[in-house]
Scaffold this active site. Structure first.
Site, mmCIF file in Angstrom:
data_model
loop_
_atom_site.group_PDB
_atom_site.id
_atom_site.type_symbol
_atom_site.label_atom_id
_atom_site.label_comp_id
_atom_site.label_asym_id
_atom_site.label_seq_id
_atom_site.Cartn_x
_atom_site.Cartn_y
_atom_site.Cartn_z
ATOM 1 C CB SER A 62 -0.951 -0.048 1.202
ATOM 2 O OG SER A 62 -2.005 0.859 1.063
ATOM 3 C CD GLU B 104 -5.979 -3.951 -3.944
ATOM 4 O OE1 GLU B 104 -5.821 -2.968 -3.194
ATOM 5 O OE2 GLU B 104 -5.128 -4.837 -4.121
ATOM 6 C CG HIS C 253 -5.617 -2.640 0.247
ATOM 7 N ND1 HIS C 253 -4.868 -2.294 -0.859
ATOM 8 C CD2 HIS C 253 -5.077 -1.959 1.292
ATOM 9 C CE1 HIS C 253 -3.931 -1.445 -0.504
ATOM 10 N NE2 HIS C 253 -4.022 -1.231 0.808
#
Length: 326
Positions: free
Chosen positions: A168, A259, A289
């Protein structure tokens, strides 16, 4: 590496995504990240999810690090060694955790880094970079560089004996680091659901086709805003020119098909290739995610992580072979 990507996610992972859409997505919509209580609650929720559905910590050893470089920069983090992994190694993984620059820590990601260590047989150093809103841009990016330079100087790891990994927002930090012209590149780069577009334009376009089961783009953008407040998002350290920048080291990008950041992963892979790099993109159908951190929730986490471990081993072998030939 995986030979054939499944056409659909497992029933269990699809059910988990559906439940998340009815619960976590709704909760994240009403928690104000700009308020202290909202941010505190979000941090606790993420911590509980990672602990409940993450892999086992059995046999894991953790050594806390808190040092200063000669120039005064502070490096905080932890060495994580999975079961059976020793300290005697000239190779390691440098891990930059995700968080929207505001939520997580080496503690929340310890189960994931321990699993990565166990699968690769390597120690993993997870950086505890400073979080927003107390520390805004470029604090996290500066810490990522300080951690890398500490590994390559004080700790004595040569860059080609290290693979950088991250998820991320940690993916954004990793790519930003490696775009800097004076930063030595590692043997490889492994990214889980990397965040690339901080405007969330790509995510919003994806959201129109399929809602993310965990969070809305508008809510994620508010979280990122805690870090970027006061800085124009067109800043070159925030809007990263990957296609026009340095050639990246061999890269593996994994994303979940369910996602909104899957569009970021696709763009990043295309940009790395455009710049002359070698990037493998894996989009795992119907996954959420950073699904790799949740093996008790989604069966696909295990084969995905085996692919990551294989990529890391291959990157380190390939670099060693190139040095031998050279």
């Amino acid at each position: 590496m995986i030979d054939t990507m499944p056409r659909r996610g497992s029933r269990r992972s699809r059910a988990a995504a559906a439940v998340s859409g009815l619960t976590l997505r709704q909760i994240s919509a009403v928690l104000p990240p700009e308020r202290a209580w909202g941010l505190w609650t979000s941090r606790r929720i993420v911590e509980r999810i990672m602990d409940t559905f993450g892999p086992s910590l059995a046999g894991t050893e953790v050594d806390r690090v808190d040092v200063r470089l000669d120039d005064g920069r502070r490096v905080v983090g932890e060495w994580v060694r999975g079961a059976g992994v020793t300290t005697m190694s000239d190779q390691c993984v440098y891990f930059l955790h995700g968080s929207g620059f505001a939520l997580c820590s080496p503690r929340t990601h310890r189960r994931l880094t321990a699993w990565l260590s166990r699968l690769t047989g390597l120690p993993v150093f997870c950086l505890d970079y400073r979080l927003a809103p107390r520390h805004r841009f470029p604090a996290a990016a500066d810490d990522a560089r300080a951690g890398w330079e500490w590994l390559c100087t004080t700790e004595g790891f040569t860059p080609e004996r290290v693979v950088i990994a991250g998820d991320s927002a940690g993916g954004h930090l990793a790519v930003d680091l490696l775009l800097q012209p004076d930063v030595a590149h590692p043997a490889g780069l492994a990214l889980f659901s990397p965040l690339l577009d901080l405007t969330f334009g790509l995510a919003r376009a994806r959201e129109e086709l399929r809602p993310d089961p965990a969070i809305r783009a508008v809510d994620a953008a508010k979280l990122i805003g805690l870090y970027c407040a006061g800085t124009d998002l067109t800043h070159p350290r925030l809007t990263l020119d990957v296609a026009g920048g340095r050639r990246m080291p061999p890269t593996l990008v994994q994303a979940g098909g369910g996602e909104m950041l899957v569009s970021d992963s696709r763009r990043l892979a295309a940009d790395i290739t455009a710049a002359g790099g070698d990037c493998e993109l894996q989009v795992w159908p119907d996954q959420v995610h950073v699904f790799q951190a949740l093996p008790r929730l989604t069966p696909e986490a295990a084969p995905a992580m085996r692919d990551v471990a294989a990529f890391i081993a291959e990157s380190l072998r390939g670099n060693a072979a190139e040095r031998a030939v050279g």
